[in-house]
Design a protein around this motif. Structure first.
Motif, mmCIF file in Angstrom:
data_model
loop_
_atom_site.group_PDB
_atom_site.id
_atom_site.type_symbol
_atom_site.label_atom_id
_atom_site.label_comp_id
_atom_site.label_asym_id
_atom_site.label_seq_id
_atom_site.Cartn_x
_atom_site.Cartn_y
_atom_site.Cartn_z
ATOM 1 N N GLN A 98 2.512 -8.497 -0.364
ATOM 2 C CA GLN A 98 3.338 -7.283 -0.290
ATOM 3 C C GLN A 98 4.828 -7.590 -0.398
ATOM 4 O O GLN A 98 5.614 -6.697 -0.699
ATOM 5 C CB GLN A 98 3.104 -6.575 1.039
ATOM 6 C CG GLN A 98 1.783 -5.877 1.146
ATOM 7 C CD GLN A 98 1.674 -5.229 2.515
ATOM 8 O OE1 GLN A 98 1.951 -4.054 2.666
ATOM 9 N NE2 GLN A 98 1.301 -6.003 3.516
ATOM 10 N N SER A 102 5.292 -4.474 -2.796
ATOM 11 C CA SER A 102 5.959 -3.268 -2.287
ATOM 12 C C SER A 102 7.419 -3.576 -1.977
ATOM 13 O O SER A 102 7.724 -4.364 -1.080
ATOM 14 C CB SER A 102 5.258 -2.770 -1.025
ATOM 15 O OG SER A 102 6.086 -1.821 -0.379
ATOM 16 N N ASP A 145 8.931 1.728 -6.341
ATOM 17 C CA ASP A 145 8.157 0.897 -5.424
ATOM 18 C C ASP A 145 6.823 0.598 -6.084
ATOM 19 O O ASP A 145 6.190 1.475 -6.638
ATOM 20 C CB ASP A 145 7.944 1.640 -4.104
ATOM 21 C CG ASP A 145 7.365 0.723 -3.041
ATOM 22 O OD1 ASP A 145 7.657 -0.480 -3.077
ATOM 23 O OD2 ASP A 145 6.623 1.217 -2.180
#
Ligand code: AMP
Ligand code: GLY
Length: 440
Positions: A98, A102, A145
């Motif tokens: 992540q 993200s 994102d």
């Protein structure tokens, strides 16, 4: 031992090429690979991309080590899946990935652990995002994102551009794409951040969860055109080492960015294993801020970095997957390596496929008179006839022509000489790779 490299780009060709040099490695499989990995007799392409199918294949083939190149399988949890079945794999878990997958996660992580990065806010609501941009003014940076292959970022020099980017990323419609932004489904959230000035460098380390080993430094060229003009791309060329990363900058990046990140991930219960790539913006005083994290090697940075690596990559990977990176000292060729990406007609928006590539040199392994210090790594290529004469383009970035020489200028000269001998219709490449490292 048998090794598997997951991916099919130039980065994976370079990793596989390097792993195949180890005397302990009998076979290197690349899934799915490309035209270049198909041509090299030491490598074998495996046409499997589905993670459970690849896991079953790796178990059946008794693969001793898997190295994952791209971010998508990492973000999809390939490492968790392989580990759960007792397979040795180098890369981050889905949770750790992540940091790249993200932007909202990585920005919040950096804030929480005091890691220097641009000030930012995250938005899902377009009205609030527009108001924020009006308040902050331009230049300002708008990022989708989610994974967008380096193309989900708009560095808006005017308020108008920033508003358009928000409009597209938060209210996407197939007919509304004024900036040509590569949008993906992750873009329902945007990060809007402060515009940073300085020089960029790629700072890549390996981590076994605790111990960290830095790779040689490098610098990428993200824009399509000479002089850093034109749209952002996945990367049009790279070289190593990057002189902007002085010993002081290196020490500072380790102290202020890399170690707090690794310790922060440990503290948060998601220890980081794999390559960690911090995109740094370095200002005139040598202060660094983190532009982004990638949870993998860079492409095309890997190509020059692998050309300079003298250590046995298989040994290094075995140490890295045994928590023993503290026992590894990487050895580097002192020379400079520089890679020029040759991209397809229409890249980055609409790359054309199927152009015949001519002028590829034979492999050094096949014809020892071909110099060892110029290597053409393939990316978006497919080989139809099993030799260099039957290679066609099959993706945006097609080749990375990489050379090793005693200076940046010489490496540049050799890489361009080799690139000029290669032809395919519509080929685009920058003519100035490495310019920042050449003193006028
Ligand atoms: P990223 O994918 O976040 O690395 O962004 C792609 C490129 O956009 C970077 O390599 C930079 O050239 C540029 N960029 C991203 N964030 C910023 C920023 N805050 N300030 C200036 N340029 C940026
Ligand atoms: N060369 C930039 C990247 O790999 O993200």
């Amino acid at each position: 031992m048998k090794v598997l490299v997951v991916g099919g780009g130039g980065r994976e060709h370079a990793l596989a090429w390097k792993l195949a040099q180890s005397s302990k490695v009998q076979a290197v499989y690349v899934a799915p690979g490309n035209g270049g990995t198909a041509l090299d007799a030491r490598l074998e392409n495996i046409n499997i991309t589905d993670i459970p199918a690849l896991r079953d294949w790796a178990i059946a083939e008794k693969i001793a080590l898997t190295v994952v190149g791209p971010e998508q399988p990492l973000a999809a949890g390939i490492v968790d899946e392989f580990r759960a079945h007792g397979l040795r794999v180098f890369g981050p878990t889905q949770a750790a990935a992540q940091l790249e997958s993200s932007k909202a996660f990585s920005k919040a992580f950096m804030k929480r652990h005091g890691i220097p990065t641009a000030d930012y806010e995250t938005f899902t609501d377009a009205v609030a995002a527009h108001a924020y941009v009006d308040e902050k003014g331009a230049p300002i940076v708008v990022k989708a994102d989610g994974l967008a292959a380096g193309k989900g970022v708009v560095v808006a020099l005017t308020l108008h551009e920033a508003h358009e980017a928000i409009e597209f990323m938060l209210a996407p419609s197939p007919d509304f794409n004024p900036l040509g932004v590569q949008h993906n489904a992750g873009g329902a959230r945007v990060v809007i951040e402060e515009f940073l000035q300085g020089e960029e460098a790629s700072f890549i380390i390996m981590c076994d969860g605790k111990n960290v080993t830095a790779l040689a430094t490098s610098q990428d060229h993200k824009r399509l055109l000479d002089g850093d003009q034109g749209p952002n791309t996945g990367g049009m060329g790279a070289y190593s080492p990057a002189p902007v990363v002085t010993p002081d900058v290196h020490a500072r990046a380790m102290r202020e960015i890399i170690m707090p990140t690794i310790r922060g991930m440990e503290k948060d219960g998601i220890p980081f294993t794999g390559f960690l790539y911090a995109g740094l913006m370095i200002d005139a005083q040598g202060k660094c801020k983190t532009l982004e994290f990638n949870c993998r090697m860079g492409d095309p940075e890997t190509q020059p970095i692998m050309l300079r690596l003298k250590s046995d990559l298989f040994d290094v990977m075995m140490a890295a997957t045994s928590g023993k990176l503290d026992q590894v000292e990487l050895e580097w060729d002192r020379r400079v390596a520089l890679g020029v990406v040759m991209a397809a007609h229409g890249y980055p928006l609409n790359p054309r496929k199927g152009d015949l590539i001519t002028g590829l040199p034979p492999l050094h392994a096949v014809d020892p008179s071909v110099p060892e210090d110029v290597v053409v790594f393939h990316a978006g290529t497919a080989s139809s006839q099993g030799d260099v004469k039957g290679v066609v383009s099959s993706g945006g970035r097609v080749l990375c022509v990489t050379a090793l020489a005693s200076s940046v200028k010489e490496a540049q000269h050799r890489a361009y000489e080799a690139a000029q001998a290669i032809h395919f219709d519509g080929a685009q490449y920058r003519k100035d790779i490495g310019y920042r490292a050449i003193k006028p």
